[in-house]
Design an enzyme around this catalytic site. Structure first.
Site, PDB file in Angstrom:
ATOM      1  N   GLU A 112       0.757  -1.034   0.000  1.00 39.37           N
ATOM      2  CA  GLU A 112      -0.075   0.008   0.104  1.00 39.37           C
ATOM      3  C   GLU A 112       0.721   1.269  -0.023  1.00 39.37           C
ATOM      4  O   GLU A 112       0.777   1.999   0.984  1.00 39.37           O
ATOM      5  CB  GLU A 112      -1.197   0.137   1.029  1.00 39.37           C
ATOM      6  CG  GLU A 112      -2.103  -1.131   1.101  1.00 39.37           C
ATOM      7  CD  GLU A 112      -3.154  -0.720   2.072  1.00 39.37           C
ATOM      8  OE1 GLU A 112      -3.124   0.039   3.067  1.00 39.37           O
ATOM      9  OE2 GLU A 112      -4.260  -1.239   1.779  1.00 39.37           O
ATOM     10  N   GLU A 153      -6.544  -7.374  -0.776  1.00 34.23           N
ATOM     11  CA  GLU A 153      -7.025  -7.128   0.484  1.00 34.23           C
ATOM     12  C   GLU A 153      -8.514  -6.755   0.625  1.00 34.23           C
ATOM     13  O   GLU A 153      -8.698  -5.721  -0.025  1.00 34.23           O
ATOM     14  CB  GLU A 153      -6.265  -6.187   1.392  1.00 34.23           C
ATOM     15  CG  GLU A 153      -5.045  -6.608   1.750  1.00 34.23           C
ATOM     16  CD  GLU A 153      -4.232  -5.539   2.301  1.00 34.23           C
ATOM     17  OE1 GLU A 153      -4.840  -4.841   3.231  1.00 34.23           O
ATOM     18  OE2 GLU A 153      -3.028  -5.323   2.415  1.00 34.23           O
ATOM     19  N   LYS A 205      -4.882  -6.423  16.075  1.00 35.02           N
ATOM     20  CA  LYS A 205      -5.638  -7.451  16.784  1.00 35.02           C
ATOM     21  C   LYS A 205      -7.273  -7.529  16.943  1.00 35.02           C
ATOM     22  O   LYS A 205      -7.767  -8.639  16.873  1.00 35.02           O
ATOM     23  CB  LYS A 205      -5.124  -7.655  18.304  1.00 35.02           C
ATOM     24  CG  LYS A 205      -5.239  -6.553  18.957  1.00 35.02           C
ATOM     25  CD  LYS A 205      -4.753  -7.304  20.680  1.00 35.02           C
ATOM     26  CE  LYS A 205      -4.844  -6.208  21.899  1.00 35.02           C
ATOM     27  NZ  LYS A 205      -4.204  -4.997  21.302  1.00 35.02           N
TER      28      LYS A 205
END
Ligand code: GLA
Length: 669
Positions: free
Chosen positions: A159, A316, A365
């Site tokens: 990216e 993605e 996370k």
């Protein structure tokens, strides 16, 4: 001349399929998890993963130490499991030893703040020191893995420009000056282009020029636009530099990097990047809101436009929630599959996610993955497995091209940057939102459209919509004029055709570059304060912008008028036959109720009709792909009800004969 590969390198004879996979970050996990990962990947039908994206510190733990053993093992394990590797050059996030030894690689904000280590992408695109280290790492990886059988593609950095596109450091200043010297030749040409006679800004030499750092008032607009161009070019140069290293070692392995065609991400002019990669790859994350799925399709269509209609790689997206929005909404059951298939509908031949296994530590996370914190005994993993199966049902689609739509929406990064500069008539104008609203209106009308960069060949399109096409150099004006005279139907809007590529106004009345073509003239803009709308004679209203439009050619027809007695009652929408085509103008930001009827009238004049049976128009979005495997119709539901696909002939490959609410059907014709 060697021809470049256009898709993944796979062993000869491997049938083409829609690839499925994710970013895979094994360095975050102990080795026993790797073995389970490969087993679960096989269960899900994963055939490609991107490895090494953030592995620099694990591959080069110190300036003079290299540790490739673990990556050797990962690649061997994946290969043994039948999974290909899109191997990253690992240069996205420099390790702390590098930034400690060389703090001069850190980017600097407009305000002069240094962006420190400890997050990611803390590097200056123009730093010679960073470039040296990044290319050394790229070289090592290329040497070591050139012949590894798992290697199917190279993934340059990650990216590019996500966090560091606009760097105002001294390195950037030096590179900006060199870029300007190449563009303008001598400083007087720059002075003219930027209009530095204004506010005593005249430069005596290029050495006096700086990036548009925080200043006392509005920085020079020409300087701002050139800095935006330069910043995009500087990152593209980095892409090319890494790519050249890779090509030297592996001429037969495709090189790509993941673009970010989505939402308001705007720093990179991908129209000028697309030809630098062997296959176009994109990342897309859904932004919640009423147009979330239209925005996905719009972005996917533009990605297809950058790929010239060829298949591209969805590098993605997310299985469920992300972690970087104010509120990170989980996807509802079915939404992951729908989003994935919508990308395939628009030309993706690979469906990948960030990331394979949800991290247990670190800033991401709480970002979903294919294997969630709950593990493989979860609804989400079952949905992943089921999506893998759905993609297998679409193998025949792989390799097919998009079928050119009747309508094109022109998308132009320079107009995006320039139309939203400060010191303008309004700061409420949103370039991409205007383009997206036309997209939504077309889908509502059941009409397919391709979003294409401004340089695309327009001749196949019956109608070209060019919303807020603000920056119009003479050659673009000439191309659009020729398109219209040759039979095309052009529709443009407010704040289009206003400046040339130096950001200097086309004089003599707006919209200077299109005045004669449209047969209209505007003497003064009428931006509207927040909350003020002007009714339109054909229904609905306009906001943000209005104009007193004078008709200056006898053959101009007024299709809609402002209906605000005492405020504005002149033409709001005009249409003019020109040559074998026509040129239309919409002078305000129409709401949905206003845009629908205006678009219907314009489509009719352009002879564009929906390909869908009447009962499906607006309830589904149609896309088409065609290749050796057949002619495919993708029907993306926009409805809350089950839809009967009666009237759509062909063999249902997926999702029919009734189309579930919010689902996707694929029909081979
Ligand atoms: C980007 C990055 C990934 C990850 C995702 C999270 O797309 O490339 O590394 O940070 O965002 O959405």
């Amino acid at each position: 001349m060697t021809t470049r590969p256009t898709w993944l390198r796979t062993p000869a004879g491997t049938p083409r399929r829609i690839s499925f996979g994710a970013d895979y970050n094994p360095e975050q996990w102990p080795r026993d998890v790797w073995t389970e990962d490969v087993r679960l990947m096989q269960e899900a039908g994963v055939d490609v993963v991107s490895v090494g994206i953030f592995s620099w510190a694990h591959l080069q733990p110190a300036a003079d130490r290299w540790t490739f053993g673990w990556l050797d093992d990962v690649l061997d394990l994946l290969h043994d499991g039948g999974i290909g590797v899109d191997l990253a050059t690992a240069t996205a996030s420099p390790p702390p030893w590098l930034t400690t030894a060389h703090p001069e690689v850190l980017p600097v904000t407009r305000d002069g703040a240094v962006l420190t280590q400890g997050a990611r992408q803390h590097w200056r695109p123009t730093s010679p020191v960073f470039r040296r280290y990044a290319l050394a790492l790229t070289e090592k990886l290329a040497q070591r893995y050139a012949d590894h059988p798992a290697l199917v593609a190279w993934h340059v950095n990650n990216e590019l420009g996500c966090h560091n596109v606009h760097d105002y450091s001294d390195d950037a200043a030096a590179a900006f000056r060199a870029w300007l010297a190449r563009r303008y030749g001598d400083v007087e040409a720059l002075n003219h282009a930027w209009g530095t006679a204004f506010w005593s800004q005249r430069y005596g030499s290029f050495d006096e020029v700086l990036p548009p750092r925080r200043a006392a008032s509005h920085p020079n607009p020409g300087q701002q636009l050139d800095f935006a161009r330069f910043s995009s070019d500087a990152l593209r140069d980095h892409l090319v530099a890494e790519r050249e290293v890779l090509r030297r070692h592996t001429p037969d392995v495709p090189v790509t990097t993941n673009f970010m065609v989505m939402g308001e991400t705007r720093g990179m002019d991908y129209a000028s990047w697309a030809s630098e990669v062997d296959l176009v790859a994109n990342d897309h994350y859904v932004h919640p809101g009423p147009q979330a799925r239209d925005e996905l399709s719009f972005s996917a269509s533009l990605t297809g436009g950058l790929a010239g209609g060829l298949p591209w790689f969805l590098m993605e997206h997310s299985t469920s929630a992300v972690n970087w929005q104010p509120v990170n909404v989980a996807k509802r059951p079915g939404e992951m599959a729908r989003d994935s298939l919508a990308h395939v509908a628009h030309g993706a031949d690979a469906v990948c996610f960030f990331q394979w296994r949800q991290s247990s530590a670190g800033a991401e996370k709480y970002h979903s993955g294919m294997v969630p914190h709950a593990g493989s005994r979860s609804r989400l993993f079952r949905d992943v497995v089921s999506l893998g199966r759905d993609l297998r049902a679409l193998d025949a689609v792989a390799g097919s091209h998009r079928v050119t739509a009747p309508v094109a929406i022109l998308f132009d990064w320079e107009s995006w940057w320039a139309s939203e500069l400060d010191s303008h008539p309004t700061d409420r104008l949103r370039y991409r939102a205007e383009a997206l609203d036309w997209w939504t209106a077309l889908v509502d009308a059941g009409v397919r459209a391709d979003v294409v960069p401004a340089g695309a060949d327009l001749s196949p399109y019956a109608m070209v919509l060019a919303p807020v096409l603000h920056v119009v150099p003479q050659r673009l004006a000439d191309r659009l004029d020729a398109y219209v005279r040759g039979g095309g139907h052009l529709v443009t809007t407010y704040f289009s055709g206003i400046v040339d590529d130096a950001e200097r106004v086309w004089l003599g009345g707006y919209p200077g570059a299109f005045r004669d073509l449209l047969g209209i003239r505007v003497e003064e803009f009428g931006p509207l304060p927040d909350g003020e709308t002007l009714p339109i004679s054909t229904g609905g209203s306009g906001s943000v912008w209005s104009e007193p439009v004078d008709v200056i050619a006898a053959d101009v027809e007024v299709l809609a008028r402002y209906a605000a007695p005492g405020v504005l009652e002149g033409p709001a929408v005009t249409w003019r036959p020109v040559g074998r085509g026509s040129a239309a103008y919409v002078s305000t930001r129409l709401d949905a109720a206003g845009r629908g009827p205006v678009l219907a009238g314009l489509l009719e004049r352009a002879g564009v009709v929906s390909e869908l049976p009447e009962h499906l128009r607006g309830c589904v979005e149609l896309t088409r792909r065609r290749g050796d495997g057949g002619d495919f119709w993708f029907l993306l539901s926009r409805s809350g009800e089950t839809l009967d696909l009666g009237g759509v002939e062909g063999t249902v490959l997926l999702g029919g004969p009734d189309l579930a609410a919010g689902g996707v059907a694929v029909v081979r014709r």
